[in-house]
Design an enzyme around this catalytic site. Structure first.
Site, PDB file in Angstrom:
ATOM      1  N   ARG A  84      41.662  -7.841  10.681  1.00  0.00           N
ATOM      2  CA  ARG A  84      41.030  -8.999  11.301  1.00  0.00           C
ATOM      3  C   ARG A  84      40.205  -9.775  10.311  1.00  0.00           C
ATOM      4  O   ARG A  84      39.708  -9.246   9.327  1.00  0.00           O
ATOM      5  CB  ARG A  84      40.216  -8.616  12.539  1.00  0.00           C
ATOM      6  CG  ARG A  84      39.122  -7.573  12.358  1.00  0.00           C
ATOM      7  CD  ARG A  84      38.291  -7.424  13.626  1.00  0.00           C
ATOM      8  NE  ARG A  84      39.038  -6.941  14.769  1.00  0.00           N
ATOM      9  CZ  ARG A  84      38.939  -7.450  16.006  1.00  0.00           C
ATOM     10  NH1 ARG A  84      38.157  -8.484  16.245  1.00  0.00           N
ATOM     11  NH2 ARG A  84      39.633  -6.930  16.999  1.00  0.00           N
ATOM     12  N   GLY A  85      40.118 -11.060  10.558  1.00  0.00           N
ATOM     13  CA  GLY A  85      39.268 -11.918   9.749  1.00  0.00           C
ATOM     14  C   GLY A  85      38.212 -12.516  10.649  1.00  0.00           C
ATOM     15  O   GLY A  85      37.950 -11.991  11.734  1.00  0.00           O
ATOM     16  N   VAL A 105      42.783 -12.129  14.617  1.00  0.00           N
ATOM     17  CA  VAL A 105      43.100 -10.700  14.687  1.00  0.00           C
ATOM     18  C   VAL A 105      44.589 -10.591  14.433  1.00  0.00           C
ATOM     19  O   VAL A 105      45.374 -11.380  14.976  1.00  0.00           O
ATOM     20  CB  VAL A 105      42.799 -10.124  16.091  1.00  0.00           C
ATOM     21  CG1 VAL A 105      43.089  -8.622  16.133  1.00  0.00           C
ATOM     22  CG2 VAL A 105      41.373 -10.383  16.498  1.00  0.00           C
ATOM     23  N   PHE A 116      38.180 -15.466  12.224  1.00  0.00           N
ATOM     24  CA  PHE A 116      38.664 -16.171  13.415  1.00  0.00           C
ATOM     25  C   PHE A 116      40.044 -15.692  13.847  1.00  0.00           C
ATOM     26  O   PHE A 116      40.709 -16.364  14.617  1.00  0.00           O
ATOM     27  CB  PHE A 116      38.722 -17.677  13.140  1.00  0.00           C
ATOM     28  CG  PHE A 116      37.398 -18.256  12.754  1.00  0.00           C
ATOM     29  CD1 PHE A 116      36.363 -18.328  13.680  1.00  0.00           C
ATOM     30  CD2 PHE A 116      37.176 -18.709  11.462  1.00  0.00           C
ATOM     31  CE1 PHE A 116      35.135 -18.853  13.328  1.00  0.00           C
ATOM     32  CE2 PHE A 116      35.944 -19.235  11.101  1.00  0.00           C
ATOM     33  CZ  PHE A 116      34.915 -19.304  12.029  1.00  0.00           C
ATOM     34  N   ASP A 157      42.136 -18.973  -1.580  1.00  0.00           N
ATOM     35  CA  ASP A 157      41.466 -17.777  -1.039  1.00  0.00           C
ATOM     36  C   ASP A 157      42.214 -16.523  -1.493  1.00  0.00           C
ATOM     37  O   ASP A 157      42.365 -15.574  -0.731  1.00  0.00           O
ATOM     38  CB  ASP A 157      41.415 -17.871   0.494  1.00  0.00           C
ATOM     39  CG  ASP A 157      40.348 -16.960   1.092  1.00  0.00           C
ATOM     40  OD1 ASP A 157      39.438 -16.512   0.349  1.00  0.00           O
ATOM     41  OD2 ASP A 157      40.409 -16.687   2.314  1.00  0.00           O
TER      42      ASP A 157
END
Ligand SMILES: Nc1ncnc2c1ncn2[C@@H]1O[C@H](COP(=O)(O)OP(=O)(O)OP(=O)(O)O)[C@@H](O)[C@H]1O
Length: 346
Positions: free
Chosen positions: A41-42, A46, A44, A156
């Protein structure tokens, strides 16, 4: 190692792509897929493992929240889909298979990378052998090179966003999470504050123009972490981390470097430089002997080394022909960026 992320400024939506081909279905995804557990998960999103009920094939379903901090972020999700679609032919980028929409989320059904994050190999007691590290870095550079050819920057890249197709044997890499990716040239100059503090390049902190070189900084950080098991710029807090990045304060004296060849340090040093224009491109990185020395004969490496002393890897070369010629070296030409190096070499 932290997973904090800096938020985009008000202009975070600048340069978002909006053309997508993949239909976003409003049918329940559960009619096609069975959800079988969480993969990650990050902030915002899952990501869940799911199985196509008809074929038994496994995928990863990324549930991305449409509203964040009270704001409609559908455009950001569509943008992520558009970048994935543009990268469809990139074997190092995870494939987008389908998309669904619920009241709260847009769900991207993605190719499943069963081997987990390379981050796990940076924090493990047993670090990867140099042959595997160079193979993974080569593949990452191949993926980044293709993205850059399409004028896309990931912005990123970090060990959590480089996944593996399998764990044992160690598979190939797949780049994920294109939420911060941008298309260069789609808006004027790109300057944004985004990324994860430990992994951001100095130009992002200084609000200077973002270029493809920004991703190359991240490749340097990833290589450092795979080799040493340490995050080069991580401080005790965000401020210290930013200071370390802006001063390019890197410790090359770690014991961990004694387990790899001196070329590893040379490779990383060339990437972790403050001025983006002094960093080699992904294509140039792919010619560095560190990445090939364990695959090629000593003679070939010697030739590459010799050529490098007069190229960008030695001192930045002003002559574009120099670069062309270097990349045409028989030893380098053999592995085109679009294809995987022959198995017998690696
Ligand atoms: N295709 C996939 N196969 C297997 N696992 C995946 C896949 N995609 C994502 N994951 C797992 O889920 C995690 C989170 O995914 P991703 O980075 O795309 O989410 P995110 O919300 O955008 O994260 P962040 O907030 O860190 O940017 C990944 O780090 C990885 O562990």
């Amino acid at each position: 190692m932290s997973r904090r992320r800096m938020d985009g400024r008000s202009g975070a939506s600048a340069g978002l792509l909006c053309d997508i081909q993949t239909p976003i279905s409003t049918e329940p995804m559960e009619s096609v897929y069975e959800l079988t557990g969480e993969l990650g998960r990050g902030k915002f999103a899952v990501v869940k493992r799911c199985v196509d009920k008809a074929t038994g094939k496994v995928f990863a379903a990324k549930f991305i929240r449409k509203r964040r901090r009270g704001r409609d972020c559908r455009a950001e999700v569509t943008h992520e889909m558009a970048v994935l679609e543009m990268s469809r032919s990139n074997a190092r980028v995870v494939n987008l298979v389908a998309a669904y929409e619920t009241d709260h989320d847009i769900i991207l059904v993605l190719e499943y990378a069963a081997g987990g994050e390379i981050f796990d190999h940076c924090v493990s007691d047993e670090l990867l052998p140099e042959t595997q590290i160079t193979r993974l870095i080569r593949q990452t550079l191949e993926g980044v090179h293709q993205l850059h050819q399409n004028n896309l920057v990931h912005l990123d890249l970090k060990p959590q966003n480089i996944l593996l197709t399998s764990l044992s044997p160690l598979g190939d890499i797949k780049i994920v999470d294109f939420g911060l990716a941008r298309k260069l040239g789609s808006v004027g100059e790109l300057r944004e504050i985004l990324g994860t503090p430990e992994y951001v390049a100095p130009e992002i902190l200084n609000y200077e123009p973002i270029t493809t070189a920004t991703d190359l900084w991240s490749v340097g950080v990833i290589a450092y972490m795979l080799v040493t098991g340490e995050s080069p710029f991580a401080g005790d807090d965000k401020q210290e981390t930013f200071l370390n990045v802006s001063q390019v304060s890197v410790d090359y004296s770690r014991d961990a470097f004694s387990r790899v060849s001196e070329l590893a340090v040379d490779f990383i040093r060339k990437l972790l430089v403050k001025a983006p224009e002094d960093r080699p491109s992904a294509a140039e990185c792919l010619s560095h002997p560190w990445l090939w020395q364990l695959c090629l004969s000593p003679d070939s490496v010697a030739i590459i080394r010799e050529r490098i002393s007069g190229s960008k890897w030695g001192a930045p070369s002003e002559d574009p022909e120099d670069k062309e010629n270097f990349l045409e070296s028989p030893h380098v030409k053999r592995f085109r960026f679009e294809e995987t190096a022959p198995a017998e070499f690696c």
